[in-house]
Design a protein around this motif. Structure first.
Motif, PDB file in Angstrom:
ATOM      1  N   LEU A 136      58.078  37.879  43.565  1.00 28.75           N
ATOM      2  CA  LEU A 136      57.810  39.784  42.703  1.00 28.75           C
ATOM      3  C   LEU A 136      57.110  38.753  41.630  1.00 28.75           C
ATOM      4  N   THR A 137      57.775  38.217  40.719  1.00 22.80           N
ATOM      5  CA  THR A 137      57.350  37.805  39.007  1.00 22.80           C
ATOM      6  C   THR A 137      56.409  37.168  39.915  1.00 22.80           C
ATOM      7  N   ALA A 138      55.731  36.581  40.495  1.00 26.21           N
ATOM      8  CA  ALA A 138      54.220  36.286  40.620  1.00 26.21           C
ATOM      9  C   ALA A 138      53.072  37.245  40.667  1.00 26.21           C
ATOM     10  N   TYR A 139      53.940  37.520  42.154  1.00 31.90           N
ATOM     11  CA  TYR A 139      53.272  39.378  42.404  1.00 31.90           C
ATOM     12  C   TYR A 139      52.995  39.960  41.496  1.00 31.90           C
ATOM     13  N   GLN A 140      53.697  40.783  40.131  1.00 31.06           N
ATOM     14  CA  GLN A 140      53.961  41.854  39.508  1.00 31.06           C
ATOM     15  C   GLN A 140      52.887  41.636  38.605  1.00 31.06           C
ATOM     16  N   SER A 141      53.062  39.448  38.042  1.00 27.86           N
ATOM     17  CA  SER A 141      52.269  39.042  37.254  1.00 27.86           C
ATOM     18  C   SER A 141      50.600  38.912  37.465  1.00 27.86           C
ATOM     19  N   LEU A 142      50.680  39.066  38.836  1.00 23.90           N
ATOM     20  CA  LEU A 142      48.799  38.113  38.596  1.00 23.90           C
ATOM     21  C   LEU A 142      48.097  39.373  39.131  1.00 23.90           C
ATOM     22  N   PHE A 143      48.794  40.901  39.595  1.00 24.76           N
ATOM     23  CA  PHE A 143      48.336  42.267  40.829  1.00 24.76           C
ATOM     24  C   PHE A 143      48.412  42.881  40.139  1.00 24.76           C
ATOM     25  N   ASP A 144      49.633  43.532  40.041  1.00 24.29           N
ATOM     26  CA  ASP A 144      50.325  45.254  39.262  1.00 24.29           C
ATOM     27  C   ASP A 144      49.294  44.687  37.747  1.00 24.29           C
ATOM     28  N   ALA A 145      50.029  43.681  37.072  1.00 27.88           N
ATOM     29  CA  ALA A 145      49.485  43.717  35.764  1.00 27.88           C
ATOM     30  C   ALA A 145      48.188  43.292  35.459  1.00 27.88           C
ATOM     31  N   GLY A 146      48.005  41.862  35.745  1.00 30.07           N
ATOM     32  CA  GLY A 146      47.094  41.163  35.749  1.00 30.07           C
ATOM     33  C   GLY A 146      45.180  41.165  36.803  1.00 30.07           C
ATOM     34  N   LYS A 147      46.016  42.440  37.578  1.00 30.67           N
ATOM     35  CA  LYS A 147      44.645  42.764  38.095  1.00 30.67           C
ATOM     36  C   LYS A 147      43.715  41.873  38.771  1.00 30.67           C
ATOM     37  N   LEU A 148      44.143  40.460  39.203  1.00 30.20           N
ATOM     38  CA  LEU A 148      43.491  39.931  39.680  1.00 30.20           C
ATOM     39  C   LEU A 148      42.344  40.578  40.612  1.00 30.20           C
ATOM     40  N   GLN A 149      41.115  39.721  40.615  1.00 34.59           N
ATOM     41  CA  GLN A 149      40.430  40.287  41.833  1.00 34.59           C
ATOM     42  C   GLN A 149      39.978  38.475  42.593  1.00 34.59           C
ATOM     43  N   GLN A 150      39.198  38.870  43.660  1.00 31.12           N
ATOM     44  CA  GLN A 150      38.818  37.545  44.531  1.00 31.12           C
ATOM     45  C   GLN A 150      36.967  37.469  43.666  1.00 31.12           C
ATOM     46  N   GLY A 151      37.396  35.699  43.741  1.00 30.11           N
ATOM     47  CA  GLY A 151      36.045  35.374  42.843  1.00 30.11           C
ATOM     48  C   GLY A 151      36.415  34.967  41.078  1.00 30.11           C
ATOM     49  N   GLN A 152      37.587  36.226  40.251  1.00 28.92           N
ATOM     50  CA  GLN A 152      37.736  35.381  39.329  1.00 28.92           C
ATOM     51  C   GLN A 152      38.465  33.847  39.565  1.00 28.92           C
ATOM     52  N   THR A 153      38.862  33.415  37.905  1.00 26.05           N
ATOM     53  CA  THR A 153      39.340  32.216  37.999  1.00 26.05           C
ATOM     54  C   THR A 153      40.961  32.625  36.981  1.00 26.05           C
ATOM     55  N   VAL A 154      41.993  31.858  37.114  1.00 27.03           N
ATOM     56  CA  VAL A 154      43.111  32.196  37.036  1.00 27.03           C
ATOM     57  C   VAL A 154      43.622  30.899  36.642  1.00 27.03           C
ATOM     58  N   LEU A 155      43.985  30.664  35.132  1.00 26.92           N
ATOM     59  CA  LEU A 155      45.734  30.002  34.541  1.00 26.92           C
ATOM     60  C   LEU A 155      46.574  29.759  34.830  1.00 26.92           C
ATOM     61  N   ILE A 156      46.957  29.371  35.366  1.00 28.51           N
ATOM     62  CA  ILE A 156      48.680  29.200  35.518  1.00 28.51           C
ATOM     63  C   ILE A 156      49.492  28.021  34.665  1.00 28.51           C
ATOM     64  N   LEU A 157      50.017  28.677  33.765  1.00 29.14           N
ATOM     65  CA  LEU A 157      50.411  27.735  32.886  1.00 29.14           C
ATOM     66  C   LEU A 157      51.896  27.178  33.243  1.00 29.14           C
ATOM     67  N   GLY A 158      52.702  25.993  34.100  1.00 30.46           N
ATOM     68  CA  GLY A 158      53.570  25.887  34.051  1.00 30.46           C
ATOM     69  C   GLY A 158      53.404  26.482  35.926  1.00 30.46           C
TER      70      GLY A 158
END
Ligand SMILES: NC(=O)c1ccc[n+]([C@@H]2O[C@H](COP(=O)([O-])OP(=O)(O)OC[C@H]3O[C@@H](n4cnc5c(N)ncnc54)[C@H](OP(=O)(O)O)[C@@H]3O)[C@@H](O)[C@H]2O)c1
Length: 316
Positions: free
Chosen positions: A136-158
């Motif tokens: 849930l943390t990853a989901y809420q962070s990446l999508f609810d807050a981060g609005k991550l979209q197909q084709g974008q680049t994400v840097l995950i620390l830890g």
């Protein structure tokens, strides 16, 4: 009705020595609640932080506290109007209640059924217990807050720990390019989970290494590590990019950064989505160790190292 159960408890805040394993009363099952037999309980850094008293001004509590917020188990009894599940159904949940008191490091937990989702069928109770809080943390962070979209680049620390290891997979499932940051020993693990690129924070400046991979910068930084690693990474943020942290609440961050802090909330609809990913083979949990209830203090010591690979789980 089950009247007594074994549980790990603490009666005051402090270190691992405050944990006792004892017999306690099982509370009555009230309207809308179910009694779940705990088959496995995921261990998270926050369980140790709560025990140390770090969240006492933020989360109300009542002693004795049974720690643990993650559960996979079986419905054993249903209260009045709790009819979404049958007795015997396998379920999983992020069981953080408004008051810290009745956790999952016990043989049973009573919880409103609204917290529950059906457990993914194709994975073990131990693996399922490793999903709710971090998933849930990853989901809420990446999508609810981060609005991550197909084709974008994400840097995950830890990215090799509990949150990051699920974050890599969820970001890949969404069609993003993933750069995972962890120490060298976990690079093969992050690649297996789907990371396209890996960076060792111990030997590289994380911002410089990221810009070698993505010269224009990244669209999202998902921070599960903070500290120096976070500060270094900021040079790799695109001008329009977002920063989502589950640790930093805005300290030492330039006000111009599009920043959001996330504190994970229970959400059974999102647990249903995570179940579907797991059942499709697109979300895997690496359980690096299991502990019994008597080893609760040891499990909490391990999670406090900040270097757990995947998840650790208590099997009562
Ligand atoms: N706000 C919220 O809702 C929320 C929710 C969940 C977790 N959290 C917090 O987020 C943090 C991560 O949780 P978690 O469950 O994923 O923890 P975890 O399982 O202990 O994982 C820690 C991760 O951080 C890496 N790491 C350690 N030191 C690092 C550094 N200096 N730079 C970069 N990476 C480093 C580790 O990799 P190596 O072993 O390779 O070093 C590992 O990948 C914890 O502090 C936790 O309390 C907050």
């Amino acid at each position: 009705m089950k009247e007594k159960m074994k549980a790990a408890i603490y009666k005051e805040f402090g270190g691992a020595e405050k944990i006792e394993v004892t017999t306690v009363d099982v509370p009555e099952v009230k309207e809308g609640e179910v009694l779940v037999r705990v088959k496995a309980a995921g261990v998270n850094p926050v369980d140790a932080a709560v025990r140390e008293g770090y969240l006492k001004d933020f989360l109300p509590y009542e002693f004795p506290v049974i720690p643990g917020w993650d559960v996979a188990g079986v419905i054993e009894e249903r209260g009045f109007s709790a009819r979404r599940f049958e007795v015997g159904d396998a379920v999983y949940a992020y069981a953080r209640r408004p008051v810290v008191q009745h956790g999952t490091f016990a043989e049973y937990i009573i919880i409103p059924e609204s917290y529950l989702a059906a457990k993914p069928e194709n994975i073990s109770f131990e693996e399922a217990a490793g999903i709710p809080l971090v998933g849930l943390t990853a989901y809420q962070s990446l999508f609810d807050a981060g609005k991550l979209q197909q084709g974008q680049t994400v840097l995950i620390l830890g990215a090799s720990g509990g949150v990051g290891s699920l974050g890599i997979q969820l970001a890949k499932n969404a069609g993003a390019t993933v750069i995972g940051v962890a120490s060298e020993k976990n690079h093969a693990f992050m690649k297996e989970l789907g990371a396209d690129h890996t960076i060792d924070y111990k030997t590289r400046n994380v911002g410089d290494a990221t810009k070698e991979i993505a010269p224009d910068g990244v669209d999202l930084i998902f921070d599960c590590a903070s500290g120096e690693t976070l500060q270094q990474s900021l040079s790799a943020l695109k001008p329009s990019a977002k920063l989502v942290s589950i640790l930093n609440q805005g300290q030492n961050l330039d006000k111009s950064i599009d920043f959001q802090y996330v504190f994970v909330e229970p959400n059974s609809s999102q647990l249903d989505k995570l179940r579907k990913y797991a059942e499709a083979g697109k979300l895997k949990v690496h359980v690096s160790n299991t502990y019994n209830l008597e080893q609760t203090a040891e499990a909490l010591n391990q999670i406090q190292t900040q270097h757990t690979k995947g998840k650790i789980v208590i099997v009562p």
